[in-house]
Design a protein around this motif. Sequence first.
Motif, PDB file in Angstrom:
ATOM      1  N   GLY A   1       0.820  -1.270   0.003  1.00 14.84           N
ATOM      2  CA  GLY A   1      -0.055   0.055  -0.016  1.00 14.84           C
ATOM      3  C   GLY A   1       0.841   1.370  -0.155  1.00 14.84           C
ATOM      4  N   VAL A   2       0.326   2.219   1.058  1.00 14.54           N
ATOM      5  CA  VAL A   2       1.015   3.382   0.940  1.00 14.54           C
ATOM      6  C   VAL A   2       2.777   3.444   1.267  1.00 14.54           C
ATOM      7  N   VAL A   3       2.940   2.519   2.250  1.00 13.65           N
ATOM      8  CA  VAL A   3       4.312   2.369   2.418  1.00 13.65           C
ATOM      9  C   VAL A   3       5.333   2.164   1.231  1.00 13.65           C
ATOM     10  N   THR A   4       4.868   1.154   0.435  1.00 13.12           N
ATOM     11  CA  THR A   4       5.429   0.487  -0.610  1.00 13.12           C
ATOM     12  C   THR A   4       5.562   1.955  -1.714  1.00 13.12           C
ATOM     13  N   ALA A   5       4.507   2.633  -2.016  1.00 18.97           N
ATOM     14  CA  ALA A   5       4.289   3.450  -2.880  1.00 18.97           C
ATOM     15  C   ALA A   5       5.091   4.718  -2.460  1.00 18.97           C
ATOM     16  N   THR A   6       5.102   5.020  -1.297  1.00 17.75           N
ATOM     17  CA  THR A   6       6.040   6.219  -0.889  1.00 17.75           C
ATOM     18  C   THR A   6       7.640   5.960  -0.997  1.00 17.75           C
ATOM     19  N   ILE A   7       8.086   4.722  -0.606  1.00 16.79           N
ATOM     20  CA  ILE A   7       9.216   4.285  -0.868  1.00 16.79           C
ATOM     21  C   ILE A   7       9.783   4.352  -2.424  1.00 16.79           C
ATOM     22  N   LEU A   8       8.759   4.009  -3.284  1.00 15.92           N
ATOM     23  CA  LEU A   8       8.957   3.820  -4.731  1.00 15.92           C
ATOM     24  C   LEU A   8       9.245   5.570  -5.015  1.00 15.92           C
ATOM     25  N   VAL A   9       8.152   5.981  -4.783  1.00  9.17           N
ATOM     26  CA  VAL A   9       8.411   7.482  -5.062  1.00  9.17           C
ATOM     27  C   VAL A   9       9.532   8.211  -4.740  1.00  9.17           C
ATOM     28  N   MET A  10      10.071   8.034  -3.466  1.00 11.51           N
ATOM     29  CA  MET A  10      11.171   8.447  -3.098  1.00 11.51           C
ATOM     30  C   MET A  10      12.394   7.990  -3.684  1.00 11.51           C
ATOM     31  N   LEU A  11      12.449   6.866  -4.079  1.00 13.34           N
ATOM     32  CA  LEU A  11      13.680   6.029  -4.964  1.00 13.34           C
ATOM     33  C   LEU A  11      13.686   6.749  -6.510  1.00 13.34           C
ATOM     34  N   VAL A  12      12.412   7.171  -6.671  1.00 13.62           N
ATOM     35  CA  VAL A  12      12.552   7.544  -8.097  1.00 13.62           C
ATOM     36  C   VAL A  12      13.149   9.198  -8.089  1.00 13.62           C
TER      37      VAL A  12
END
Length: 456
Positions: A341-352
């Motif tokens: 959910g939101v945790v994975t999405a946030t980590i992905l956005v921060m990595l990008v």
Amino acid sequence: MPPEFMAIALFLCLCLALLVGYPVAFTLGGLSLLFAGLGVVLGNFDPSFFGALPSRLFGTMNNQTLLAVPLFVFMGVMLEKSRIAESLLESMSRLFGGLRGGLAFSVCLVGALLAASTGIVGATVVTLGLLALPTMLRRGYDPAVATGTLAATGTLGQIIPPSIILVLLGDVLSSAYQQAQLRQGIFSPQTVTVSDLFIGSLLPGLLLVGLYLLYLIGVALLRPHKLPAIPAEERGELKLLSLLGSLLPPLLLIMAVLGSILGGIATATEAAAVGALGATLLALIKGQLNLTRLREVVESTTQISAMVFMILIGASIFSLVFRGFGGEELIHQAFNSLPGGVVTATILVMLVIFLLGFILDFIEITFVVVPIVGPVLLMMGLDPIWLGVMIALNLQTSFLTPPFGFALFYLRGVTPVTVPTSAMYRGVMPFIAIQILMLIIAAVWPGLITWLPGVL
């Protein structure tokens, strides 16, 4: 061709064009219009979307929040020209020079004060590099530690208010927050302001300075040969009046700008006007203000502000076309389908964002990436103040990361050829680790960011 494919192709072509080196503002607008025209021909883009473009552009030019950008830029450039950094560094060096690592401590503290006074990364890195690096190398400092300290300290203007990136993020996230609320059927006047981001970034910024100092103290204790002390006869006598004369002007300016925001007396835009006037008065008092210098400051402010607003206009066209192709809905579906959910999405956005920071400036990332992912993340329940400060911290980290870190490019331009680039890369690695640690701390304890805005 499905319109979602056009949205993906538009984003990839944009990144490629920027990587090649085409002008950002015109690439954003021109490439978006080209894809929109192609979409009209293929029948997968509705040209009525452009009906919203005039009001968007007028809203950009009429935006009171963005008025803070030229005012803060003017303040920073004026302070740079008034030689406040030079007198500050000299006084701090005399105060701490007798300690191992004293020069590095001085650079870190002066960099924090300059960050809270100017908010312009490039100017701070170059100024500190010109003033401090020759002295540090002459005193026997390890080149890697010296250049790493200068590069990292110079980027504090990204997170310590008044920061230009926080002004831009405040405007973009405010719009994203309103979009997220409307899509959820919520009609509330509540929004996120630049002042909220300034207040939210204050504690993380101060903690980051403290972590920098702890690292330098550790190096001074464990490897004293890398950060030698300055002999008393070479430091010169420290006079209290001289120290106060160097410290008080920037401190008073910081109190006037940030104090008015923290006290709820002024908005960020009004505080920026106070800062611009205060910087001009400081330059006048120090005898550094004349018509020639004023013209240089105005020209530099105009150039930087024009660049920012042209990029913003191009980004408005890009986001409109991207939405017209259904790009936002595609990202929303992709994020909701991620495990975690939101945790994975946030980590992905921060990595990008971190990876894009290698090749794009923070202004492009703020105007291109954040409007796309911001509404989706906010709909998933993230606090807009926390998200804004985390993005700013992330972008600050990308400023340092080899081989494309912008702070390294700035510092390389004023570093002697005797210092290899590899030494600069080694020097920033511990500071990058500290930055990542700061991101983890802020992620685990979000109250570090959200507590103070909630109190005030």
